[in-house]
Enzyme design. Structure first.
Site, short mmCIF file in Angstrom:
data_model
loop_
_atom_site.label_atom_id
_atom_site.label_comp_id
_atom_site.label_asym_id
_atom_site.label_seq_id
_atom_site.Cartn_x
_atom_site.Cartn_y
_atom_site.Cartn_z
N SER A 137 0.82 -1.21 0.00
CA SER A 137 0.00 0.00 0.00
C SER A 137 0.85 1.26 0.00
O SER A 137 1.96 1.26 0.52
CB SER A 137 -0.90 -0.02 1.25
OG SER A 137 -1.48 1.24 1.46
N TYR A 161 -0.84 -0.05 10.34
CA TYR A 161 -1.23 -0.72 9.08
C TYR A 161 -0.07 -0.62 8.08
O TYR A 161 0.38 -1.62 7.54
CB TYR A 161 -2.49 -0.07 8.51
CG TYR A 161 -2.76 -0.45 7.07
CD1 TYR A 161 -2.60 0.47 6.04
CD2 TYR A 161 -3.15 -1.74 6.73
CE1 TYR A 161 -2.81 0.12 4.72
CE2 TYR A 161 -3.37 -2.10 5.41
CZ TYR A 161 -3.20 -1.16 4.41
OH TYR A 161 -3.40 -1.51 3.09
N LYS A 165 2.58 -3.59 6.52
CA LYS A 165 2.79 -3.79 5.07
C LYS A 165 4.29 -3.70 4.75
O LYS A 165 4.84 -4.52 4.02
CB LYS A 165 2.02 -2.73 4.27
CG LYS A 165 0.52 -2.99 4.22
CD LYS A 165 0.17 -4.25 3.46
CE LYS A 165 -1.32 -4.48 3.36
NZ LYS A 165 -1.66 -5.73 2.68
#
Ligand code: WQD
Length: 353
Positions: A137, A161, A165
């Site tokens: 992302s 988050y 990743k």
């Protein structure tokens, strides 16, 4: 035909990629824990091909299970081996992806996104499967002042988050450096995927209250509940944040192109930004949605959202040069297809038994 394992295949991007790979002749095994998605998306994919009287239905197998269960993952590989059609490659979508939730529950995100990915990659190695397309992302870039983000831009995630990743990206980079060097790895950094398949049979179906802007715009258009625009004092033309929106079917095509590229080329690690390279403000998105669908989206300005950055737009020149492809669908198509999905499925997949 090549058999591909798709983790998180009943989710928003996963289900659109499943449909696309099936229409391109792949045989797919889908695994999903259904913690954040509905198996009804798989049923809708089957419905699409039934209507197309297409025999691909026996090329789609669904296994409910969690990447935290190593035996479950191994068993899926064994089923494919027993049928003499072992899994050739993996497209790995499975993971939690709400920035705000990751701030309040970092352990949940490390468990799902990092431990789950570790289990998958270990199982791939033990089953001689070393081709993977990983769903990463743009949040790995953090808050950057750079106009167009390049793959070699600074990596500084500002929330758990994004950190999870980046951690999985680092695990894949370590594997690529390892002695046997026979892994084929594509790390795809998404920007803002929106829209739905043109049939209106599948779309974005958040099980909880949506965090991201596009399903919230759709809800506001449908219910006339006022949308809150987080900040109109950003240093942009209309004062609202800028993002790089990409049609979910373009994103699905990007996965297919990346997978085919890996299969056809030597072992390597490829990192690509998957975006259109065009910045759109929140107000521009709302106005385009209203004009294309001839509907009003009521909104009001609110204070900035914690963790937001002003601008996230991809430099997608590497994508163009390596895959000889770039996203083609317009913002208007994204808005039209997303609204069609909502009108055909006002309650999402819960419409369908
Ligand atoms: C877009 C813009 C908000 C809601 C996140 C993840 C990213 C990816 C996509 C998974 C921002 C504004 C939003 C609202 C608003 N997810 N907004 N009112 O934050 O760019 O990215 O989702 O891969 O990883 O980080 O997307 O849709 O939440 O926000 O004004 O009610 O819309 O401020 O400018 P974001 P978003």
């Amino acid at each position: 035909m090549n058999r591909i394992l798709i983790t998180g295949g009943s989710g928003f991007i996963g289900s659109h990629t499943c449909l696309h790979l099936l229409s391109e002749g792949y045989d797919i095994f889908v695994i999903d824990s259904l913690v954040n998605s509905s198996e009804k998306s798989i049923n809708q994919i089957k419905k699409f091909f039934k209507e197309e009287k297409n025999k691909v239905l026996n090329n789609l197998r669904f296994f409910k299970g969690d990447l935290k269960d190593k035996d479950f993952i191994n068993n899926v590989f064994k089923v494919a081996q027993k049928e003499n059609n072992p899994i050739k490659g993996v497209i790995h979508f499975a993971g939690l992806k709400a920035v705000g939730e990751s701030v309040s529950q970092p352990l949940l995100y490390w468990d799902n996104n990092v431990i789950g990915s570790y289990n998958l990659i270990k199982s791939m190695s033990e089953n001689d499967c070393r081709t993977i397309v990983f769903s990463s992302s743009a949040t790995v870039y953090g808050s950057s002042s750079i106009d167009l983000l390049r793959e070699d831009s600074t990596l500084a995630p500002t929330n758990p988050y994004g950190t999870t990743k980046l951690s999985v990206e680092n695990l894949l980079k370590d594997i690529n450096q390892s002695k046997n060097k026979n892994w084929r790895i594509a790390i795809l950094r998404y920007f803002n995927p929106i829209g739905a398949h043109k049939s209106g049979l599948i779309g974005e179906n958040p099980l909880q209250k949506p965090n991201n802007i596009f399903p919230i715009i759709i809800n506001s258009a449908f219910t006339k509940e006022k949308l809150k625009v987080f900040g109109n004092d950003w240093p942009t033309e209309d004062g609202t944040c800028i993002r790089d929106y990409i049609h979910v079917m373009d994103l699905a095509e990007g996965h297919l192109k990346s997978l085919n590229y890996l299969i056809e080329n030597d072992p390597q690690l490829l990192t690509l930004n998957i975006g259109k390279g065009r910045g759109i403000s929140v107000i521009e998105l709302i106005k385009t949605f209203e004009n294309v669908n001839n509907i009003s989206v009521p909104f009001e300005f609110d204070k900035r959202r914690e963790g937001d950055v002003c601008k996230l737009v991809a430099d997608n020149s590497k994508l163009k040069s390596i895959l000889n492809w770039s996203p083609t669908k317009s913002l208007e198509e994204m808005c039209k297809d997303g609204w069609k999905w909502k009108n055909l499925n006002p309650k999402g997949y819960s419409e369908h038994n």
